[in-house]
Design a protein around this motif. Structure first.
Motif, PDB file in Angstrom:
ATOM      1  N   ARG A  89     -29.738  12.962  56.295  1.00 24.91           N
ATOM      2  CA  ARG A  89     -29.184  13.997  57.165  1.00 24.91           C
ATOM      3  C   ARG A  89     -27.724  14.280  56.812  1.00 24.91           C
ATOM      4  N   GLN A  90     -26.956  13.218  56.543  1.00 22.89           N
ATOM      5  CA  GLN A  90     -25.555  13.409  56.159  1.00 22.89           C
ATOM      6  C   GLN A  90     -25.449  14.183  54.847  1.00 22.89           C
ATOM      7  N   GLN A  91     -26.325  13.839  53.899  1.00 20.60           N
ATOM      8  CA  GLN A  91     -26.286  14.561  52.620  1.00 20.60           C
ATOM      9  C   GLN A  91     -26.629  16.031  52.803  1.00 20.60           C
ATOM     10  N   LEU A  92     -27.594  16.319  53.643  1.00 24.02           N
ATOM     11  CA  LEU A  92     -27.958  17.714  53.891  1.00 24.02           C
ATOM     12  C   LEU A  92     -26.817  18.466  54.575  1.00 24.02           C
ATOM     13  N   GLU A  93     -26.143  17.817  55.499  1.00 27.61           N
ATOM     14  CA  GLU A  93     -25.000  18.452  56.162  1.00 27.61           C
ATOM     15  C   GLU A  93     -23.883  18.731  55.164  1.00 27.61           C
ATOM     16  N   MET A  94     -23.590  17.770  54.293  1.00 27.94           N
ATOM     17  CA  MET A  94     -22.542  17.975  53.292  1.00 27.94           C
ATOM     18  C   MET A  94     -22.925  19.085  52.326  1.00 27.94           C
ATOM     19  N   TYR A  95     -24.196  19.139  51.968  1.00 27.87           N
ATOM     20  CA  TYR A  95     -24.661  20.187  51.059  1.00 27.87           C
ATOM     21  C   TYR A  95     -24.510  21.560  51.718  1.00 27.87           C
ATOM     22  N   SER A  96     -24.866  21.661  52.988  1.00 27.31           N
ATOM     23  CA  SER A  96     -24.750  22.963  53.651  1.00 27.31           C
ATOM     24  C   SER A  96     -23.281  23.370  53.796  1.00 27.31           C
ATOM     25  N   ILE A  97     -22.403  22.417  54.074  1.00 24.45           N
ATOM     26  CA  ILE A  97     -20.971  22.726  54.162  1.00 24.45           C
ATOM     27  C   ILE A  97     -20.444  23.185  52.804  1.00 24.45           C
ATOM     28  N   ALA A  98     -20.865  22.518  51.734  1.00 23.70           N
ATOM     29  CA  ALA A  98     -20.419  22.889  50.388  1.00 23.70           C
ATOM     30  C   ALA A  98     -20.922  24.285  50.026  1.00 23.70           C
ATOM     31  N   LYS A 100     -21.566  26.756  52.098  1.00 18.70           N
ATOM     32  CA  LYS A 100     -20.771  27.726  52.870  1.00 18.70           C
ATOM     33  C   LYS A 100     -19.398  27.921  52.230  1.00 18.70           C
ATOM     34  N   TYR A 101     -18.808  26.819  51.804  1.00 18.49           N
ATOM     35  CA  TYR A 101     -17.487  26.905  51.181  1.00 18.49           C
ATOM     36  C   TYR A 101     -17.566  27.699  49.873  1.00 18.49           C
ATOM     37  N   GLU A 102     -18.615  27.448  49.067  1.00 21.09           N
ATOM     38  CA  GLU A 102     -18.787  28.187  47.807  1.00 21.09           C
ATOM     39  C   GLU A 102     -19.013  29.676  48.066  1.00 21.09           C
ATOM     40  N   GLN A 103     -19.740  29.994  49.082  1.00 21.64           N
ATOM     41  CA  GLN A 103     -19.972  31.403  49.407  1.00 21.64           C
ATOM     42  C   GLN A 103     -18.692  32.085  49.845  1.00 21.64           C
TER      43      GLN A 103
END
Length: 120
Positions: A89-98, A100-103
């Motif tokens: 779950r933490q990895q998925l949250e970090m991936y989604s944050i990354a 969003k930041y890339e977008q």
């Protein structure tokens, strides 16, 4: 028949026991023996029929004796499994944050500046 009666009257051991008091042959022993053998024959035939049935329907019979799956509360989760889920779950949250930041980084910077100017 007459010879057997004569032998029985002459003192032949087993034949004299089968004679009644009146001199007639007692068939009750033979009838009892026939009934007993008939019963044994039925028991043997029934057991053979059950054996054949058991061989053909082995799975159906075994299914009766197996325990049904437990429908009660699930057992306590394994500690390491729960830790894996938390880490995933933490990895998925970090991936989604990354993502969003890339977008946000790929968007043209002029739109963000104009928004900042209008806000100020």
């Amino acid at each position: 028949m007459a010879a057997a009666a004569a032998a029985g009257g002459a003192g032949g051991g087993g034949a004299s026991a089968a004679l009644g008091e009146s001199g007639a042959i007692d068939y009750s022993v033979h009838e009892a023996w026939n009934e007993a053998t008939n019963v044994y024959l039925l028991v043997v035939l029934a057991s053979l029929a059950l054996l054949v049935y058991a061989r053909r329907n082995k799975r159906r019979i075994l299914r009766i004796f197996t325990l049904p799956p437990a429908a009660e509360t699930p057992p306590e989760p394994n500690f390491y499994d729960s830790m894996k889920k938390i880490r995933l779950r933490q990895q998925l949250e970090m991936y989604s944050i990354a993502r969003k930041y890339e977008q946000q980084q790929q968007q043209p910077p002029k739109q963000t500046e104009s928004i900042q100017l209008s806000v100020e």
